[in-house]
Write an enzyme that holds these catalytic residues in place. Sequence first.
Site, PDB file in Angstrom:
ATOM      1  N   HIS A   3       0.853  -1.195   0.000  1.00 48.47           N
ATOM      2  CA  HIS A   3       0.000   0.000   0.000  1.00 48.47           C
ATOM      3  C   HIS A   3       0.885   1.240   0.000  1.00 48.47           C
ATOM      4  O   HIS A   3       1.871   1.283   0.741  1.00 48.47           O
ATOM      5  CB  HIS A   3      -0.893  -0.023   1.243  1.00 48.47           C
ATOM      6  CG  HIS A   3      -2.025   0.957   1.190  1.00 48.47           C
ATOM      7  ND1 HIS A   3      -1.836   2.323   1.261  1.00 48.47           N
ATOM      8  CD2 HIS A   3      -3.366   0.761   1.060  1.00 48.47           C
ATOM      9  CE1 HIS A   3      -3.022   2.923   1.188  1.00 48.47           C
ATOM     10  NE2 HIS A   3      -3.960   2.001   1.068  1.00 48.47           N
ATOM     11  N   ARG A  25      -6.092  10.141  -0.676  1.00 48.57           N
ATOM     12  CA  ARG A  25      -5.790  10.557  -2.053  1.00 48.57           C
ATOM     13  C   ARG A  25      -7.068  10.638  -2.877  1.00 48.57           C
ATOM     14  O   ARG A  25      -7.223  11.525  -3.707  1.00 48.57           O
ATOM     15  CB  ARG A  25      -4.795   9.589  -2.691  1.00 48.57           C
ATOM     16  CG  ARG A  25      -3.375   9.791  -2.182  1.00 48.57           C
ATOM     17  CD  ARG A  25      -2.443   8.683  -2.631  1.00 48.57           C
ATOM     18  NE  ARG A  25      -2.731   7.432  -1.931  1.00 48.57           N
ATOM     19  CZ  ARG A  25      -2.843   6.247  -2.511  1.00 48.57           C
ATOM     20  NH1 ARG A  25      -2.681   6.136  -3.810  1.00 48.57           N
ATOM     21  NH2 ARG A  25      -3.120   5.170  -1.797  1.00 48.57           N
TER      22      ARG A  25
END
Lengths: 249, 611
Positions: B258, B274
């Site tokens: 990740h 994000r």
Amino acid sequence: MDRMLTIHVFRYNPQDPDSTPHMQSYYIDETESMTLFIVLNRIREEQDPSLQFDFCCRAGICGQCAMVINGRPNLACKTKTKDLPSQITLLPLPFFKLIGDLSVDTGTWFREMNTRVESWIHTQKEFDPAAEEERMDNDTAEKIYELDRCVECGCCLAACGTARMREDFLGAAALNRIARFVLDPRDQRQEKDFFEIIGNDQGIFGCMGLLGCEDVCPKNLPLQDQLGYLRRKMGIYALKNLRSTKKTC
Amino acid sequence: MVETIYTDLLCLGAGLAGERVAIEAAGAGFDVICLSIVHSKRSHSSAAQGGMQAALGNSVMGEGDSPDIHFQDTVKGSDWGCDQEVARIFVDTAPIVMRELAYWGVPWNRVVGGKGSYYKGGQKFEKVEDAAKEGLITSRNFGGTAKWRTCYTSDGTGHAVLYTMDNRATQMGVKVHDRIEAIAMIHDGETCQGVVARCLRTGKLRVYLAKATLVATGGYGRIYKNTTNAVICEGGGQSIALDTGLVPLGNMEAIQFHPTGIVPTDILVTEGCRGDGGTLLDKNEDRFMPQYEPEKAELASRDVVSRRMIEHIRKGFGVKNSYGDDNLWLDIRHLGEAHIRTKLREVDEICQNFLGIDPLHQLIPVRPTHHYSMGGVRTNKDGAAYGLKGLFAAGEAACWDLHGFNRLGGNSLAETVVAGKIIGGKVVEYLKGASVTFNTAIVDGFIKKEQARISALIHGSGKENVFELRTMMQDALMAGVGIFRNEKDLEKAVRTIQEVQERAKNIGLKSNGLGANPELGLALKLPGMVRLAQCVAYGALQRRESRGCHAREDYPARNDRDWLTRTLATWDEGADLPTLNYEAATPTFELPPGERGYGGGKIISADESEA
């Protein structure tokens, strides 16, 4: 970062006939960003592999690692040593059954609690897979989530005066859970249904208002507000009910 | 005398996948027990933050979404490694399951009609939500998707859904036996019949016999030193399935890193950061992702973003930190106080608690870290495991295989409940036709074997330290089987893990092993973890191509000619390596192999003849 920490830990293994409850001290060099998660795992790996304690997510999310840290219930994983003196005393949470050392059985208690308060949506509606979801105001969803953030760690019960005196007390965790369902428009339970569960000394009227729960909740849940709200709501219901009972007599 | 408990369905694991299957079976009138090593509400599902992908298309940025588009995103995300039949079933069912969860009580965030704003790549944009959709389940943006598709409850989606699911399970009469760990699978060579389990309260052994057994024990991230995973994610279910010698594990080399684990603890901060408009910055506080991925930027798939981050660090743009490595920055400051304190409040808390920073005013130090296992117990599309009748698997523990070589953010949390519903239905069909004969001699054999292991650990003459061996295994994977891989490093990892496996035969306890002794617990598990680690390392060594998260520096092209396959690893008793077989990645191609649209890289097409 040159402190030597002294960790005093409660030790007792009920499965070992030779074990008696006692305190044991460990010494460990403090390192940068050290948490009690790091401390306890280092003690287990480097000094004493029999030491029992519980961690799971180690990110303050799952509620597994509650213990009494220098007199205060909190999640060990998010407790930084730099915020503590060099003498650190760790005890298992009171109120819950001891498994060994710092490990207590919160699972059994919370499972029973969820069964007792019927911690689910009560509705006569059937789910229709072909239909659009029932609408909900986003503010309502956010208010429900605010109370849904409880992680069932048990800190509130460990800090509760009533829970110390009566083991059948539901405590702030259960009362907050009820408040969550009172808020939820999908739950068709009425005041009288909630009153049956918490309108007694095991429930909201057992609360003495000491509010240790609010002080120690690691998720900062608004427990004081919920307890006050439920007490008022259930009190008014009781009074109304008393009057209507008199009338019919 | 070992206590024996009978049930219709035995679920190993009481996270979202296990409980969703359990609910389906309990609803059909069957007796169900879930075993869990922790209180079920602490299962690692609870830590999932971002959300669940389902093509509801209610939010304006999700308008026009459909299962077809979700399907394409998923297959591209998987780098054509997934089973397309499974992906199709999944995307078609996901919207129904989200609505069912709403009906059960999940407080999904909802559409708020009218004007609003959102951020993308640090820029603010306007959007107008359709007033006619007010109050329906809304969605946020996630990586590798064409639409805003991820349903969420703040950034505590896993928590909110697990609490609803666990309570629903209680309502349906599902029994959860917590602090119980399965340590061996009972079978007669054809049918799985249950497990031998160890009580983590008392240390006593117990037998569970069942008509059907489900592996839903989550991932196995803790075979790596650094991972976002909870400490319970040790692959218990996969490991005892592999130990049967009959059940294959699929694509164990497919490991997701990740992009945003925080430094140094590797705690996850959600992709939602994000998705909601956060950006990645380098040591000069410059945004760098657009130069690598002009179209998707920070929202390319996780494998791609993680690789680009490492590429950028290798070019010297990393931030030197006091822990001896480099990190980059995640910037969510511009999202504003209202957004951070409500939609990203878990991230906010993590930053305050573990980094001592306020993400409203400060940058978050992040680095790519181990996060998810696409591989697991290989099943068919009904969730039935290969190799043994009566054995099923679901969720991260399974290789169903929705994710291929890279799963999209929001697809795994959705998988737990969608696969849970579908596989739950198939388990019910199986149970309706199943009757099983338990052979006590076989059961006793399995009990005796486990008793002997425990006795040897407590009373034997072994000298090896279990914690040191675990560290050796974890370090070997970190060094050799990370984001970028090559033959030399992989071979070294394989050899080191072989050495750990050999030494693990000589583990000796330093403590007395009585009761819920944690050293004994780990000593019982470690050999299985080491075999899983070897399936990962050896599978990665043998796969001579790059696909999704599996990036070989020495074989940089995706090779559809030779490697459009799924690895199947089995383990023969006494062997020091797994046996690898391969099957076609998908029985049918609804979407033929092509370009993903991000990530770059060459493709050797299936039609190309050998050079």
